[in-house]
Design a protein around this motif. Structure first.
Motif, mmCIF file in Angstrom:
data_model
loop_
_atom_site.group_PDB
_atom_site.id
_atom_site.type_symbol
_atom_site.label_atom_id
_atom_site.label_comp_id
_atom_site.label_asym_id
_atom_site.label_seq_id
_atom_site.Cartn_x
_atom_site.Cartn_y
_atom_site.Cartn_z
ATOM 1 N N UNK A 50 26.163 44.680 38.218
ATOM 2 C CA UNK A 50 26.694 45.595 37.212
ATOM 3 C C UNK A 50 26.860 46.993 37.790
ATOM 4 N N UNK A 51 25.907 47.401 38.634
ATOM 5 C CA UNK A 51 26.018 48.712 39.269
ATOM 6 C C UNK A 51 27.182 48.759 40.239
ATOM 7 N N UNK A 52 27.406 47.663 40.972
ATOM 8 C CA UNK A 52 28.517 47.621 41.910
ATOM 9 C C UNK A 52 29.841 47.703 41.176
ATOM 10 N N UNK A 53 29.931 47.052 40.030
ATOM 11 C CA UNK A 53 31.170 47.090 39.268
ATOM 12 C C UNK A 53 31.444 48.498 38.769
ATOM 13 N N UNK A 54 30.388 49.238 38.427
ATOM 14 C CA UNK A 54 30.565 50.605 37.963
ATOM 15 C C UNK A 54 30.861 51.552 39.118
ATOM 16 N N UNK A 55 30.433 51.213 40.319
ATOM 17 C CA UNK A 55 30.623 52.131 41.432
ATOM 18 C C UNK A 55 31.939 51.896 42.162
ATOM 19 N N UNK A 56 32.747 50.935 41.694
ATOM 20 C CA UNK A 56 34.041 50.700 42.305
ATOM 21 C C UNK A 56 35.087 51.507 41.560
ATOM 22 N N UNK A 57 35.935 52.172 42.311
ATOM 23 C CA UNK A 57 36.922 53.056 41.707
ATOM 24 C C UNK A 57 38.316 52.726 42.212
ATOM 25 N N UNK A 58 39.288 53.175 41.463
ATOM 26 C CA UNK A 58 40.680 53.128 41.857
ATOM 27 C C UNK A 58 41.082 54.575 42.114
ATOM 28 N N UNK A 59 41.777 54.803 43.205
ATOM 29 C CA UNK A 59 42.208 56.151 43.557
ATOM 30 C C UNK A 59 43.723 56.219 43.503
ATOM 31 N N UNK A 60 44.228 57.279 42.885
ATOM 32 C CA UNK A 60 45.666 57.473 42.778
ATOM 33 C C UNK A 60 46.011 58.830 43.392
ATOM 34 N N UNK A 61 46.802 58.844 44.465
ATOM 35 C CA UNK A 61 47.134 60.110 45.113
ATOM 36 C C UNK A 61 48.263 60.846 44.393
ATOM 37 N N UNK A 62 48.128 62.148 44.336
ATOM 38 C CA UNK A 62 49.203 63.029 43.871
ATOM 39 C C UNK A 62 49.428 63.998 45.020
ATOM 40 N N UNK A 89 39.116 49.206 36.430
ATOM 41 C CA UNK A 89 39.869 48.523 35.381
ATOM 42 C C UNK A 89 41.099 49.304 34.935
ATOM 43 N N UNK A 90 41.227 50.558 35.325
ATOM 44 C CA UNK A 90 42.343 51.390 34.893
ATOM 45 C C UNK A 90 43.656 50.845 35.442
ATOM 46 N N UNK A 91 44.631 50.760 34.562
ATOM 47 C CA UNK A 91 45.943 50.261 34.941
ATOM 48 C C UNK A 91 46.646 51.284 35.842
ATOM 49 N N UNK A 92 47.122 50.878 37.015
ATOM 50 C CA UNK A 92 47.808 51.814 37.912
ATOM 51 C C UNK A 92 49.063 52.430 37.290
ATOM 52 N N UNK A 93 49.691 51.720 36.361
ATOM 53 C CA UNK A 93 50.880 52.267 35.711
ATOM 54 C C UNK A 93 50.538 53.483 34.860
ATOM 55 N N UNK A 94 49.357 53.472 34.241
ATOM 56 C CA UNK A 94 48.929 54.637 33.466
ATOM 57 C C UNK A 94 48.776 55.853 34.367
ATOM 58 N N UNK A 95 48.218 55.619 35.548
ATOM 59 C CA UNK A 95 48.033 56.733 36.482
ATOM 60 C C UNK A 95 49.382 57.245 36.989
ATOM 61 N N UNK A 96 50.328 56.352 37.196
ATOM 62 C CA UNK A 96 51.663 56.778 37.623
ATOM 63 C C UNK A 96 52.350 57.585 36.529
ATOM 64 N N UNK A 97 52.151 57.209 35.275
ATOM 65 C CA UNK A 97 52.812 57.883 34.169
ATOM 66 C C UNK A 97 52.305 59.300 33.950
ATOM 67 N N UNK A 143 45.706 63.093 24.340
ATOM 68 C CA UNK A 143 45.937 61.951 25.215
ATOM 69 C C UNK A 143 44.615 61.478 25.804
ATOM 70 N N UNK A 144 44.529 60.181 26.043
ATOM 71 C CA UNK A 144 43.331 59.626 26.668
ATOM 72 C C UNK A 144 43.346 59.947 28.156
ATOM 73 N N UNK A 145 42.172 60.183 28.703
ATOM 74 C CA UNK A 145 42.038 60.485 30.129
ATOM 75 C C UNK A 145 41.862 59.180 30.899
ATOM 76 N N UNK A 146 42.864 58.758 31.667
ATOM 77 C CA UNK A 146 42.704 57.515 32.423
ATOM 78 C C UNK A 146 41.960 57.697 33.738
ATOM 79 N N UNK A 147 41.481 58.896 34.016
ATOM 80 C CA UNK A 147 40.748 59.143 35.253
ATOM 81 C C UNK A 147 39.479 59.908 34.946
ATOM 82 N N UNK A 148 38.545 59.868 35.893
ATOM 83 C CA UNK A 148 37.250 60.506 35.693
ATOM 84 C C UNK A 148 37.107 61.806 36.478
ATOM 85 N N UNK A 149 37.643 61.840 37.692
ATOM 86 C CA UNK A 149 37.470 63.003 38.554
ATOM 87 C C UNK A 149 38.768 63.351 39.259
#
Length: 158
Positions: A50-62, A89-97, A143-149
């Motif tokens: 469960x900790x590993x699942x929480x510590x995995x992130x998706x990164x989207x470059x701008x 779990x965040x959808x990459x399309x949301x980050x692109x939008x 708007x909902x925040x699809x990213x944390x940091x």
């Protein structure tokens, strides 16, 4: 006569240490596969899924957010590369939008600063200021925040 006994005891002791270490390593490897503790010692695999699942992130470059600021004698340019850190779990399309909104918020926030203030700002402070500005902009638009940091991956000052 005492010397051969000492050597025999050393050989027996070394053999026991090697056999014991081998058994312990085997038990440790086996427990890592099954997720159980070895001799009451938890090695972190039990409950760490469960900790590993929480510590995995998706990164989207701008990339290449360009800000122009007036200095005392001339105009200066800042080029920033940002990375948005989101849950896996965040959808990459949301980050692109949200890319245009993030760019707009960052440029609006940094354009209000003076060149000297922005130039003297440490990266962690800049990151937290950008996070606050983005959180405020997203909240004001409901708007909902699809990213944390927000991470600053590159900063070029000209």
């Amino acid at each position: 006569m005492t010397m051969p006994r000492v050597l025999l005891l050393l050989v027996i002791f070394n053999t026991l240490v090697v056999v014991g270490g081998t058994i312990f390593n085997y038990a440790t490897l086996k427990s890592m596969q099954t997720g159980q503790a070895v001799l009451g010692i938890s090695i972190g695999s039990a409950g760490s899924e469960a900790e590993e699942a929480k510590s995995e992130y998706r990164f989207f470059p701008i990339e290449k957010v360009i800000v122009s600021l007036q200095g005392e004698s001339r105009e200066h340019y800042f080029v920033l590369d940002l990375v948005l850190q989101a849950d896996l779990e965040t959808d990459p399309k949301k980050l692109e939008q949200i890319d245009p909104m993030v760019r707009n918020s960052v440029v609006a926030h940094l354009s209000a600063m003076s060149f000297e203030k922005l130039r003297g700002m440490p990266i962690p402070e800049l990151q937290s200021a950008l996070e606050r500005a983005l959180f405020d902009d997203f909240a004001s638009k409901k708007l909902a925040m699809p990213f944390a940091n927000v991470l600053v991956s590159k900063l070029i000052v000209q």
